[in-house]
Scaffold this active site. Structure first.
Site, PDB file in Angstrom:
ATOM      1  N   HIS A  84       5.759 -20.934  47.527  1.00 52.19           N
ATOM      2  CA  HIS A  84       4.594 -21.465  47.223  1.00 52.19           C
ATOM      3  C   HIS A  84       3.901 -21.647  49.598  1.00 52.19           C
ATOM      4  O   HIS A  84       4.864 -22.367  49.590  1.00 52.19           O
ATOM      5  CB  HIS A  84       3.913 -22.541  46.945  1.00 52.19           C
TER       6      HIS A  84
ATOM      7  N   SER B 117       1.223 -18.500  40.282  1.00 49.37           N
ATOM      8  CA  SER B 117       0.750 -19.876  40.807  1.00 49.37           C
ATOM      9  C   SER B 117      -0.469 -19.812  42.256  1.00 49.37           C
ATOM     10  O   SER B 117      -0.875 -21.192  42.180  1.00 49.37           O
ATOM     11  CB  SER B 117       1.610 -20.460  40.799  1.00 49.37           C
TER      12      SER B 117
ATOM     13  N   ASP C 175       6.822 -25.657  49.247  1.00 49.94           N
ATOM     14  CA  ASP C 175       7.869 -25.018  48.277  1.00 49.94           C
ATOM     15  C   ASP C 175       8.800 -23.781  48.685  1.00 49.94           C
ATOM     16  O   ASP C 175       9.019 -23.723  49.544  1.00 49.94           O
ATOM     17  CB  ASP C 175       7.727 -25.220  47.228  1.00 49.94           C
TER      18      ASP C 175
END
Length: 534
Positions: free
Chosen positions: A511, A211, A508
């Protein structure tokens, strides 16, 4: 008788008169002659006119036998008498310089004359008169010597009173006109920053992994790990949630930007991708992926091996694109495609999901392997992936290690919010093995560059001294999922956003924020770009 006596008396009287006159004339003649002789012995100049009465000295000086210069005629040839008598004879007058010719009449007013220096009193009694110069011309310059007269300047302004620090003005020339005060120019507007030069060493950039590099490949997958909804992308261009796991740009965007390749990296599976975007690089990364195939299966993400399959498909698309005659990129077919891949930079990131989800998140792997053996398996899988990239033609490959995973908000210990040191140790162990393997590959494979890119140290420094990087909050995420806990991802309806996203290190539970990504990748480019661009 009487008449003869009268005649005799008259004769005698005439005789006496004649004798008296003769004697008087002799006396007058002798007196005058002796006086002139005596005066010439004591006074070498003519007797008349005497300049001023002089007493006779006790020891008269011996006259100089050298010839005396004759003073030029004119009013300046006469010696000027001093104000009072002096016991010494005055020296002969020095020849004065000829007065300068009268200036031609000018309509301009002449400057005021300079005061002449005061006459120096005569020295005390020289034994002999001073000898004149053998050559009367040119006359000795007076002290101080005046500077030469400049050429006349038309209509000068009258001299001004002296300033505190006056400049020297020629005595006969006009003073220079004062320069007019400069008019203050208006402050110029700041010039726009020049455009960045186009990159000529790196034609394209390719991203693989999880990600951190995902720019929207998970949007069309049946997976729970998605970020194509608000509040994700709230600080991105046009405030659109594109599938990037942050409030704005992610690591792949900043790396491509700082390399000078492109501003935004598109996802390879984006249905709106343009052919021109393919020629400068894309992202194959998928949120939740890992080097361990089990990791990608658990997250329903694109496995790392499947990302290599997409890369092979990408090469074929580019090859077909460059063969088109009407394309604005007139390349030389397959040869140019191979050059694009070999000169481009491929960057891989992984290992975080393998540790957080697969090893520490479930007990199956912990029962099979200890942390040392498991990190060895993950490092070998990373080396295998890099070797396959090399087989597809990539020659410039950078591999990013894992951050201090025990300090991300979702992995901190719940009660005291302190870092999970066991997870941090696993990250360091994996990074050390990855660094060793990449070093061996660089020595084994010819014409290749393998670079280990360390982010563990960078993020650790940001956690220790957040104020030095402009951050205020490093323990809590900006996007929260509850009052006491932080989830891995922001929720659509229950998430609360912090008032200032730039002051938070994490967006979050896992990240970083857009600003944190920017800071981290600036350091990476500064340290590793010169190696990757060789």
């Amino acid at each position: 008788m009487k008449r003869s006596s009268l005649v005799d008396s008259c004769s005698y009287s005439r005789i006496f008169r004649s004798i008296f006159c003769l004697l008087s004339f002799c006396i007058f003649f002798l007196t005058t002659t002796n006086a002139q002789v005596m005066h010439r012995r004591l006074w070498p100049w003519p007797l008349w006119p005497r300049p001023y009465p002089q007493p006779w000295p006790m020891n008269p000086p011996t006259p100089d036998p050298s010839p005396k210069p004759v003073a030029p005629p004119g009013p300046s040839s006469k010696p000027v008498a001093p104000p009072g008598p002096s016991p010494c004879p005055s020296p002969p007058p020095k020849p004065q310089p000829k007065p300068p010719p009268a200036p031609s009449p000018s309509p301009c007013p002449s400057p005021p004359p300079k005061p002449q220096p005061k006459p120096v009193p005569p020295p005390a009694c020289p034994p002999t008169p001073p000898k004149p110069q053998p050559k009367p011309a040119p006359p000795p310059e007076p002290k101080p010597a005046p500077p030469p007269a400049p050429k006349p300047v038309p209509c000068p302004s009258p001299p001004k009173p002296p300033a505190p620090t006056p400049k020297p003005v020629p005595p006969h020339g006009p003073p220079p006109k004062p320069a007019p005060a400069p008019t203050p120019a208006p402050s110029p507007k700041p010039a726009p920053s020049p455009p960045k030069p186009e990159n000529k060493t790196i034609p394209a950039v390719f991203f693989f992994g999880d990600s951190v590099f995902d720019t929207g490949n998970n949007n069309n997958l049946e997976t729970k790990i998605k970020s194509n909804y608000r509040p994700y992308g709230m600080d991105f261009k046009f405030r659109v949630a594109t599938g990037r796991f942050s409030n704005g740009m992610v690591a792949s965007d900043y790396l491509a930007k700082y390399m000078g390749v492109k501003e935004i990296v598109p996802a390879y599976l984006d249905p709106k991708i343009q052919p021109n975007d393919l020629l400068t690089g894309v992202s194959f990364a998928s949120g939740g992926a890992g080097y361990n195939p089990t990791t990608s299966e658990a997250a329903n993400a694109i496995p790392m091996l499947d990302q290599l399959t997409y890369f092979q498909d990408y090469i074929e698309k580019v090859n077909r694109l460059v063969r088109q005659e009407k394309s604005q990129y007139k390349l030389a077919g397959l040869e140019k495609t191979n050059q694009l891949i070999s000169k481009g930079v491929a960057i891989v990131v992984g290992g975080s999901n393998d540790l957080i989800i697969t090893y520490f998140g479930s007990g199956a792997q912990r029962l099979k392997n200890d942390i040392d053996s498991y990190t060895t398996i993950i490092a070998d899988s990373a080396a295998s992936f890099v070797l396959q990239l090399y087989g597809y033609g990539a020659r410039r490959i950078g591999v990013i290690g894992t951050p201090p995973l025990g300090c991300v908000p979702s992995q901190r210990l719940k009660k005291k919010k302190i870092c999970n040191e066991e997870l941090n140790y696993a990250s360091q162990l994996f990074n050390s093995k990855l660094l060793l393997i990449l070093g061996q590959l660089s020595k084994t494979l010819p014409n290749s560059t393998f670079v280990y890119m360390d982010i563990y140290t960078i993020i650790s420094q940001m956690l220790e001294t957040p104020a030095a990087y402009g951050f205020e909050e490093t323990k809590k995420p900006c996007c929260k999922t509850g009052l006491l806990s932080a989830g891995a991802l922001c929720k659509k309806s229950t998430s609360k956003i912090c008032p200032n996203t730039s002051s938070y290190l994490f967006w979050d539970g896992v990240h970083p924020t857009q600003r944190a990504y920017k800071t981290i990748n600036k350091v990476l480019i500064k340290e590793y770009l010169h190696v990757l661009s060789k």
